[in-house]
Design a protein around this motif. Structure first.
Motif, PDB file in Angstrom:
ATOM      1  N   ARG A 341       0.806  -1.227   0.000  1.00  0.00           N
ATOM      2  CA  ARG A 341       0.000   0.000   0.000  1.00  0.00           C
ATOM      3  C   ARG A 341       0.835   1.271   0.000  1.00  0.00           C
ATOM      4  O   ARG A 341       0.304   2.365  -0.055  1.00  0.00           O
ATOM      5  CB  ARG A 341      -0.918   0.013   1.223  1.00  0.00           C
ATOM      6  N   MET A 342       2.160   1.108   0.111  1.00  0.00           N
ATOM      7  CA  MET A 342       2.998   2.303   0.151  1.00  0.00           C
ATOM      8  C   MET A 342       3.088   2.922  -1.241  1.00  0.00           C
ATOM      9  O   MET A 342       3.327   2.234  -2.220  1.00  0.00           O
ATOM     10  CB  MET A 342       4.402   1.935   0.616  1.00  0.00           C
ATOM     11  N   THR A 376      10.040   9.048  -1.711  1.00  0.00           N
ATOM     12  CA  THR A 376       9.739   8.625  -0.339  1.00  0.00           C
ATOM     13  C   THR A 376       8.348   7.996  -0.281  1.00  0.00           C
ATOM     14  O   THR A 376       7.387   8.566  -0.767  1.00  0.00           O
ATOM     15  CB  THR A 376       9.784   9.846   0.602  1.00  0.00           C
ATOM     16  N   GLU A 377       8.268   6.829   0.343  1.00  0.00           N
ATOM     17  CA  GLU A 377       6.988   6.129   0.323  1.00  0.00           C
ATOM     18  C   GLU A 377       6.213   6.312   1.621  1.00  0.00           C
ATOM     19  O   GLU A 377       6.790   6.378   2.705  1.00  0.00           O
ATOM     20  CB  GLU A 377       7.216   4.642   0.071  1.00  0.00           C
ATOM     21  N   LEU A 378       4.907   6.360   1.463  1.00  0.00           N
ATOM     22  CA  LEU A 378       4.019   6.570   2.596  1.00  0.00           C
ATOM     23  C   LEU A 378       2.755   5.753   2.339  1.00  0.00           C
ATOM     24  O   LEU A 378       2.361   5.549   1.191  1.00  0.00           O
ATOM     25  CB  LEU A 378       3.685   8.059   2.646  1.00  0.00           C
ATOM     26  N   ASP A 379       2.124   5.309   3.424  1.00  0.00           N
ATOM     27  CA  ASP A 379       0.904   4.526   3.264  1.00  0.00           C
ATOM     28  C   ASP A 379      -0.138   5.342   2.492  1.00  0.00           C
ATOM     29  O   ASP A 379      -0.314   6.524   2.728  1.00  0.00           O
ATOM     30  CB  ASP A 379       0.355   4.160   4.644  1.00  0.00           C
ATOM     31  N   ILE A 382      -2.579   7.506   4.306  1.00  0.00           N
ATOM     32  CA  ILE A 382      -2.042   8.770   4.813  1.00  0.00           C
ATOM     33  C   ILE A 382      -1.926   9.776   3.676  1.00  0.00           C
ATOM     34  O   ILE A 382      -2.312  10.931   3.809  1.00  0.00           O
ATOM     35  CB  ILE A 382      -0.671   8.552   5.483  1.00  0.00           C
ATOM     36  N   LEU A 383      -1.412   9.287   2.550  1.00  0.00           N
ATOM     37  CA  LEU A 383      -1.261  10.180   1.401  1.00  0.00           C
ATOM     38  C   LEU A 383      -2.585  10.823   1.030  1.00  0.00           C
ATOM     39  O   LEU A 383      -2.662  11.999   0.720  1.00  0.00           O
ATOM     40  CB  LEU A 383      -0.745   9.383   0.198  1.00  0.00           C
ATOM     41  N   ASP A 384      -3.663  10.000   1.069  1.00  0.00           N
ATOM     42  CA  ASP A 384      -4.978  10.508   0.699  1.00  0.00           C
ATOM     43  C   ASP A 384      -5.408  11.668   1.578  1.00  0.00           C
ATOM     44  O   ASP A 384      -6.095  12.571   1.125  1.00  0.00           O
ATOM     45  CB  ASP A 384      -6.033   9.394   0.794  1.00  0.00           C
ATOM     46  N   THR A 525       2.638   4.252   8.653  1.00  0.00           N
ATOM     47  CA  THR A 525       1.372   3.588   8.364  1.00  0.00           C
ATOM     48  C   THR A 525       0.359   3.864   9.469  1.00  0.00           C
ATOM     49  O   THR A 525       0.701   4.223  10.578  1.00  0.00           O
ATOM     50  CB  THR A 525       1.552   2.062   8.204  1.00  0.00           C
ATOM     51  N   LEU A 526      -0.886   3.681   9.125  1.00  0.00           N
ATOM     52  CA  LEU A 526      -1.955   3.943  10.076  1.00  0.00           C
ATOM     53  C   LEU A 526      -2.705   2.678  10.459  1.00  0.00           C
ATOM     54  O   LEU A 526      -3.523   2.685  11.360  1.00  0.00           O
ATOM     55  CB  LEU A 526      -2.970   4.900   9.444  1.00  0.00           C
ATOM     56  N   ALA A 527      -2.446   1.602   9.750  1.00  0.00           N
ATOM     57  CA  ALA A 527      -3.295   0.432   9.923  1.00  0.00           C
ATOM     58  C   ALA A 527      -2.876  -0.406  11.133  1.00  0.00           C
ATOM     59  O   ALA A 527      -3.701  -0.837  11.918  1.00  0.00           O
ATOM     60  CB  ALA A 527      -3.269  -0.403   8.670  1.00  0.00           C
ATOM     61  N   ILE A 528      -1.582  -0.643  11.258  1.00  0.00           N
ATOM     62  CA  ILE A 528      -1.091  -1.475  12.348  1.00  0.00           C
ATOM     63  C   ILE A 528       0.106  -0.763  12.953  1.00  0.00           C
ATOM     64  O   ILE A 528       1.021  -0.361  12.237  1.00  0.00           O
ATOM     65  CB  ILE A 528      -0.676  -2.870  11.836  1.00  0.00           C
ATOM     66  N   ILE A 529       0.098  -0.545  14.251  1.00  0.00           N
ATOM     67  CA  ILE A 529       1.232   0.145  14.872  1.00  0.00           C
ATOM     68  C   ILE A 529       1.756  -0.703  16.024  1.00  0.00           C
ATOM     69  O   ILE A 529       1.082  -1.613  16.500  1.00  0.00           O
ATOM     70  CB  ILE A 529       0.835   1.539  15.416  1.00  0.00           C
TER      71      ILE A 529
END
Lengths: 667, 105
Positions: A341-342, A376-379, A382-384, A525-529
């Motif tokens: 998803r990144m 740079t990659e981001l979930d 988050i990007l949305d 990421t926001l899904a699993i921390i």
């Protein structure tokens, strides 16, 4: 899932349009780059072709006009200019609207397409008439002299899936034949025997010797729809290239091994250039399916932890190994799935380039947007949600920060301002910074405004940083007049809130006359921390691990000695703390020795008092649902191994909450 | 599409329209009927022949050659000849070796 060509086209067009925007903005500088013009031409050409095939005649019809314009740019009869870039951008927007209609969007305003076509035609006429007297540009003289035939050797190795995708090599070769005299040789040596052949895979490949007046681009255009996954080499041969060589190749037919052909190609001493087109193979997957996959993995992680707990309590020793193995596999799976998803943040940056271009024109300012770390990659989730806050920061910079060109000249700055948008990884965070070279944030003005709005006392003693942070307070906006660029009644507090919601943090810096910067740190990421599981009474809470710096003990006697002031000395430094039992009004007696979880928030440290620290916990974040939307001190919940629910603490919100509770006491 | 074998078992006659739609079927039938006695393929009654079908014919020739024998194609129909020409497939890949052989069919 049913294959839907229109849907595929719409996805592809979306990417092409993004590419067009980027290329058009590159053209805006007025520099002529063959590569950029070719990219633009091909993108429009593909949209026209694929759009026509999908029955989107409005799209194909309109795109045709832009394509013709670009064809003349490519020939050199029309020069590159900012006006051209403007027209391309407008056309791109129009095509986007037309495509949007297919997806249930609003119709384009009546006559807008026709007006744009008229503008394009008008521009082409004017440019062609004006440019007639100019000497054609010096590039590639041999190719551009009309009527001069040049020999080309084309090696085309199609994508193996060419046939199954409905590609027809015969049509392709006939199109080449229409360009000039052609010698076509198919190579069959790679066709396997019957027991190994897959009937729908293309094993043939071709060498073609073509004598034509057409340019290399015209030849490449023949292959435009089959380029994906194909290997295409086009090289110019000197005019004297003996034709016999070709004949020889043909006569020898299948006896010629591939190496010979290769050596002939290499031996051609005057090969003008050679370019092979090979692309990575990618799979398009709708993002909902990825989201579903992430949800599934989340449930798997929870089930796995329940299983682990059950096995440790009731299971026999034979469960130990498989359960550990499962834990490892699930962790690996989780990382991979989240990795899918990144997305590179560059997808977002592209949009801003356009924004800065449009806004600076509107405000009469000259601004360059420089981006760094676009990879740079981001979930994705988050990007949305990152677009809006960043747009707001950029608008602020453009509107308030950057001076007009005249003012900049007076100050001895270059008239063109620069906004630097950079992203970089730092540990488990991505830091995005927006830095301009404008006038900076006027601290005196900020202070006066805050006093005026009764946000601070007139004689408040504040550090520079604290003054800057005032602009993050709700309802703060120093713009004297509300422009339609920024200052729409919402201020930086909205940005701050959006970033907090993403579990990120925001900091400001400013230097008078030199510029201001905003940096935003976001979790990957926001899904699993990773969370720290703590207990207060019978309740369990999760503190995001990324914020935790250390845990210390708090004795009841020590607490009493401090006389109710909520501070604790951590290695010589006083750290304020929040008592979660009191804050959340949880019942029960606190134990004699409590634990304080020290967390980092916006440059400060503060503690949260809990009964016990239970340990780390893989936290799958579940949203609380709309009934609990108003509860902002927790950002979500997670289901524990034993089936109980633990709330996830929102650190920024707790700080706000505690501050609100303290305020009446202070006044 | 139809494939039949003569009484001697050396001639395979293909009829009908050969394209990617029947490629799967053609492949299967060729695998079944191409035993080590077949030496000649009669293509005079082929109405149409696309790239995928030509590949399968090439594969058939390779299969027989691997067994140490030769497979010849005879009576190329206009459709087959046209396809070969359009694709630039060298004559040696798919053609009757000589007039006599054609007549022998």
């Amino acid at each position: 899932m049913q294959y839907n060509p229109v849907q595929t086209f719409l996805q592809e067009a979306e990417e092409l349009l993004a590419g067009i925007e980027e290329s058009a903005l590159a053209l805006d500088t007025g520099e002529r780059s063959e590569e950029t013009i070719n990219q633009l031409f091909r993108a429009f050409h593909t949209i026209k072709g694929s759009g026509g095939m999908c029955g989107l005649d409005a799209v194909a019809g309109f795109t045709h006009h832009v394509e013709s314009l670009l064809a003349r740019v490519r020939e050199g009869t029309i020069q590159v200019s900012p006006r051209l870039a403007e027209l391309i951008l407008q056309s791109r927007d129009h095509i986007k609207t037309l495509l949007g209609v297919e997806q249930g969007g609003d119709e384009a305003p009546a006559g807008s397409g026709e007006a744009l076509i008229a503008a394009i035609d008008e521009f082409a006429r004017a440019e062609t008439a004006g440019g007639k007297n100019e000497v054609p540009s010096s590039q590639e003289p041999a190719e551009n002299i009309p009527g001069a035939e040049v020999a080309w050797r084309i090696r085309f190795r199609p994508n193996p899936a060419l046939l199954s995708c409905g590609g027809n090599p015969v049509a392709l070769l006939n199109e080449l034949r229409s360009l000039g005299s052609c010698e076509v040789t198919a190579h069959a040596e790679e066709v396997p025997a019957l027991d190994a052949i897959q009937p729908d895979v293309c094993y043939f490949w071709w060498t073609v010797t073509l004598r034509t007046a057409a340019s290399e681009n015209a030849i490449r255009d023949v292959f435009i729809f089959v380029e994906d996954g194909a290997n295409l080499e086009i090289e110019g041969l000197a005019d004297e290239t003996p034709r016999e060589q070709t004949v020889e190749t043909k006569a020898a037919s299948l006896a010629i091994p591939a190496e010979t052909v290769e050596s002939i190609a290499n031996a051609a001493p005057t090969a003008i250039r050679q370019k092979s087109v090979a692309r990575e193979s990618t799979v398009r997957v709708p993002s909902e399916r990825l989201d579903h996959l992430v949800n599934l993995v989340g449930e798997l992680v929870m089930t796995q932890s329940r299983l682990a707990q059950a096995a440790s309590q009731n299971g026999g020793p034979e469960f130990t190994n498989p359960v550990q193995e499962l834990e490892r596999l699930v962790a690996e799976l989780r990382d991979d799935v989240l990795g899918i998803r990144m997305l590179p943040i560059g997808t977002l940056f592209g949009r801003f380039r356009r924004l800065v271009h449009d806004l600076s024109a509107q405000l009469g300012k000259e601004v360059d947007l420089v981006t760094e770390g676009a990879e740079t990659e981001l979930d994705k989730s988050i990007l949305d949600q990152l677009g809006e806050p960043l747009v707001h920061c950029l608008r602020n910079s453009l509107d308030h920060g950057i001076e007009s060109p005249a003012e900049r000249c007076q100050l001895g700055k270059p008239p063109r301002a620069t906004i630097r948008l950079a992203a970089a990884h730092t540990g488990s965070h991505v830091v995005i910074s927006i830095k301009d070279d404008g006038r900076g944030i006027d601290r005196a003005a900020v202070r006066n405004k805050a006093v005026e709005k009764q946000l601070i006392a007139r004689d408040a003693n504040m550090s520079d940083e604290e003054v800057l942070n005032l602009i993050l307070l709700p309802g703060f906006s120093t713009a004297r007049q509300v422009s339609n660029v920024s200052g729409r009644g919402v201020g930086m507090d909205v940005v701050k809130r959006a970033i907090d919601a993403l579990r990120g943090s925001l900091s400001l810096a400013s230097e008078d006359g030199k510029g201001a910067s905003v940096s935003i740190a976001l979790p990957l990421t926001l899904a699993i921390i990773d969370g720290l599981l703590v207990q207060v009474g019978d309740d369990r809470l999760i503190v995001p691990m990324a914020a935790v710096t250390e845990n210390v003990e708090l004795m009841r006697v020590e607490r009493e000695r401090k006389n109710g002031r909520n501070v604790i000395a951590v290695r010589g430094e006083l750290v304020p703390y929040v008592d979660l039992r009191k804050t959340f009004e949880l019942g029960g007696e606190s134990p004699a020795i409590e634990k304080v979880v020290i967390v980092q928030h916006g440059g400060d440290r503060f503690g949260m008092v809990v009964d016990r620290v239970l340990g780390t916990h893989q936290t799958v974040i579940q949203s609380l649902g709309r009934f609990y939307r108003k509860i902002d001190v927790v950002s979500g919940a997670t289901i524990m191994g034993d089936g109980r629910v633990a709330l996830i603490v929102d650190i920024a919100a707790i700080v706000r909450f505690a501050a609100r509770q303290c305020q009446p006491a202070r006044q | 599409m139809e494939i039949s074998k003569d009484e001697s078992g050396t001639v395979l006659k293909i009829q009908g329209s050969l394209d990617i739609g029947v490629a799967e079927e053609l492949h299967k039938t060729l695998l079944e009927s191409l035993d080590d006695r077949v030496r000649l393929m009669d293509l005079s009654a082929v109405d149409a022949c696309d790239t995928a079908a030509l590949q399968l014919l090439c594969a058939a020739r390779k299969t027989v050659e691997r067994q140490g024998n030769r497979l010849r194609f005879a009576g190329l129909s206009a459709a087959v000849a046209d396809s070969c020409a359009s694709l630039g497939l060298p004559v040696g890949e798919l053609a009757a070796e000589s007039e006599e052989e054609s007549r022998a069919v």
